[in-house]
Design an enzyme around this catalytic site. Structure first.
Site, short mmCIF file in Angstrom:
data_model
loop_
_atom_site.label_atom_id
_atom_site.label_comp_id
_atom_site.label_asym_id
_atom_site.label_seq_id
_atom_site.Cartn_x
_atom_site.Cartn_y
_atom_site.Cartn_z
N CYS A 395 0.82 -1.21 0.00
CA CYS A 395 0.00 0.00 0.00
C CYS A 395 0.86 1.27 0.00
O CYS A 395 1.37 1.66 -1.04
CB CYS A 395 -1.01 -0.04 1.14
N HIS A 524 -3.42 -4.52 0.22
CA HIS A 524 -2.93 -5.03 1.50
C HIS A 524 -2.87 -6.55 1.37
O HIS A 524 -3.76 -7.27 1.83
CB HIS A 524 -3.86 -4.61 2.63
N GLU A 526 -1.22 -8.65 2.79
CA GLU A 526 -1.12 -9.39 4.05
C GLU A 526 -2.47 -9.89 4.55
O GLU A 526 -2.54 -10.86 5.29
CB GLU A 526 -0.44 -8.52 5.12
N1 GLN Z 1 -2.02 6.85 2.43
C1 GLN Z 1 -2.14 6.08 1.23
C2 GLN Z 1 -3.49 6.26 0.56
O1 GLN Z 1 -4.42 6.68 1.20
C3 GLN Z 1 -1.87 4.62 1.49
C4 GLN Z 1 -2.95 4.01 2.32
C5 GLN Z 1 -2.50 2.74 3.04
O2 GLN Z 1 -1.33 2.46 3.11
N2 GLN Z 1 -3.45 2.01 3.57
O3 GLN Z 1 -3.63 5.96 -0.59
#
Ligand code: GLN
Length: 552
Positions: A395, A524, A526
């Site tokens: 992410c 994500h 994970e």
């Molecule tokens: N801050 C980034 C976004 O909003 C990544 C979000 C995250 O890592 N969950 O796109």
């Protein structure tokens, strides 16, 4: 009651915590659910949270543990992740409720005049709403057993009405319909050097005062709970000693189902619920074998590798629970123990990064939000990219990799994300179009499971056995700005996974000639790793880290 609900048909197991939170109630409940699932029974868990938030999306992971995202986009408590992993089953928003959801629904109904002039009360209206949810889950899931985990501990103001609701439920459903399990804690003050049961006794009494007589008591403790203490607890809480058992610390959570079986808790639950003749021994044997082989590999792993995780919340392991799990699954698959070192990104810069990464065989930059620690993360990606250290970005870790590549390889000085610098001259990461005009803060990111189309003949496509698409979970507001994709790819970064309409970049990699393992995903990844089905991008990281550890 929901239409088509048959009282007495579905069985319920209710797990309540006593003494204190943080005892691993979710791990315990999911292990209990699994031993019934192993017997061929279908199970549907539900977590009842006491807090007033509608979901866990706005909660700080540092205080509450990671935000787990379900396939349908629900942002919920990390325990739902434990259930998904333990049961190898995808859950939905029906498996998670907060007081915020319960109350807002009751209040909406009141405005619609559905209470026909009555005053709206905690009993029967709010407790009625809770029971409705449990029964609705029973109908929709068609489960044999609904597993209810009540957040917090007995005696909390905020979950008192949940306790009342399950008490009523047991009464209405009739004998043998509900099995109550109290999870408790046996203290062992170092100054005394012996175990004490008093806090447990007192808090179980409080549960009994709420009208709930536990059928089973599970005692968390650092060391195996002594017979004397178990006897005392049995005596004070009217629970036969065979149903009071020790659940002390173990090396790996997947051992717990087997230890519950050893303590014959499965038989007690079946007997309490009158389900003895529903157990399928063949299914049970097969399932136990599959898990035994996981545990065997876990125990046999005799070498170890070190993975560095850079993040903001490095002081609390719960903030990264699913990453830790995914590393364990992949490590076990490859026969290595994974040691984790936490690297505080706010302390990193180009000068100290080499020394901070000494002895690290692979690096993960996990999800995150906001400005803090970003420069350190960029220094980290630059170093691992230039020095061939295996890297997996998750992410934010994907977005950081894009920023770093844009700055240091494409020559786009100061390239950034508009989340960090709204006036950057090169906004390589920018807000998703559908996010631009949203005003509310909660529940409106790009959330939940989405398909990713994989580019054939890439490293990532190989990891997924050349599958044309994979489904992973997302939680983000920003994306790779489409106008920079071409330039990044021309400079050697390959977007190996995109949304099926090709609009959103979802996985990137550097070709093998350029780097031993440099992979990052907007997803994500994970969250969907399961012990018996490790996540391929984690498998890739561990394998590459093993090779790099051997070379070192
Ligand atoms: N801050 C980034 C976004 O909003 C990544 C979000 C995250 O890592 N969950 O796109």
């Amino acid at each position: 009651m929901p239409p088509s609900y048959t009282p007495g048909k579905t069985k319920y197991v209710v797990v309540v915590g006593t003494v204190m939170s943080g005892l691993g109630k979710g791990i315990f409940s999911s292990s209990l659910a699994r031993i019934l699932q192993d017997k061929g029974l279908s199970v549907a868990p539900i977590k009842l949270e006491g807090y007033l938030n509608r979901d866990s999306g706005t909660l700080n992971p540092y205080r509450h543990g990671e935000v787990f995202v379900l396939d349908d986009g629900m942002e919920c408590d990390m325990d739902l992740g434990t259930y998904e992993r333990m049961l190898n089953q995808n859950l939905t928003r029906m498996n998670f409720t907060t007081s915020g959801q319960i109350f807002s629904h009751v209040l909406e109904k009141e405005r619609k005049g559905e209470y026909l002039g009555r005053d709206v009360q905690m009993i029967p209206h709010v407790t009625g709403e809770v029971k409705y949810r449990l029964r609705e889950l029973a109908v929709e899931s068609k489960a044999d057993v609904v597993f209810v985990e009540i957040g917090g501990t007995a005696g909390d103001v905020e979950n008192a009405y949940y306790l009342e609701a399950v008490r009523e439920l047991a009464f209405e459903e009739g004998p043998n319909s509900c099995c109550f399990v109290a999870l408790t804690y046996v203290v062992e003050p170092p100054a005394l050097g012996e175990q004490k049961s008093k806090p447990a006794q007192l808090n179980i009494k409080q549960l009994m005062a709420a009208g709930i007589m536990p059928h089973i008591i599970a005692c968390r403790a650092s060391n195996p709970v002594t017979r004397t203490v178990l006897e005392k607890l049995a005596m004070y809480s009217n629970v036969p000693i065979e149903r009071v058992f020790s659940m002390h610390d173990v090396e790996c959570v997947y051992v717990i189902p087997e230890s519950l079986r050893e303590a014959r808790i499965d038989e007690t639950v079946l007997k309490t619920l009158g389900l003895e003749c529903h157990a399928d021994t063949e299914t049970e044997v097969a399932s136990r074998e599959a898990w035994a082989s996981y545990l065997q590999r876990f125990r046999a792993a005799d070498s170890s590798i070190t993975i560095g995780i850079t993040g903001k919340y490095t002081s609390l392991r719960d903030s990264y629970a699913s990453i830790i799990q995914a590393l364990e699954h992949a490590g076990t698959h490859h026969g290595v123990k994974v040691k984790i070192v936490w690297i505080d990104s706010t302390q990193l810069d180009d000068r100290n990064i080499a020394s901070r990464l000494t002895g690290v065989d692979g690096v993960i930059i996990p999800g995150g939000f906001g400005v803090r620690g970003v420069d350190g993360k960029i220094s980290c990606v630059k170093y691992v990219r230039e020095n061939g250290i295996p890297y997996l970005g998750l992410c934010y870790g994907f977005q950081i990799a894009v920023m770093e590549y844009a700055r240091n390889v494409c020559g786009l000085g100061g390239a950034s994300s508009t989340e960090i610098d709204a006036s950057t001259s090169h906004p390589v990461i920018d807000i998703l179009p559908e996010q631009r005009d949203l005003e509310d803060f909660g529940g409106n990111m790009r959330l939940g499971g989405h398909d990713i189309a994989l580019t054939p003949d890439t490293l990532v496509s190989q990891l997924y056995d050349s599958a044309p698409t994979v489904r992973l979970r997302f939680r983000h507001r920003y994306e790779v700005a489409p106008q920079y994709v071409r330039q990044l790819e021309d400079a050697g970064l390959s977007f190996a996974g995109r949304s099926p309409d090709q609009r959103i970049m979802q996985i990137l990699e550097l070709p093998r000639e350029a780097h031993p393992y440099f992979v990052a995903t907007q997803a994500h990844a994970e969250l969907t790793s399961r012990p018996l089905h490790p996540e391929p991008m984690f498998l890739g990281l561990i394998q590459a880290a093993q090779i790099s550890a051997r070379k070192a």
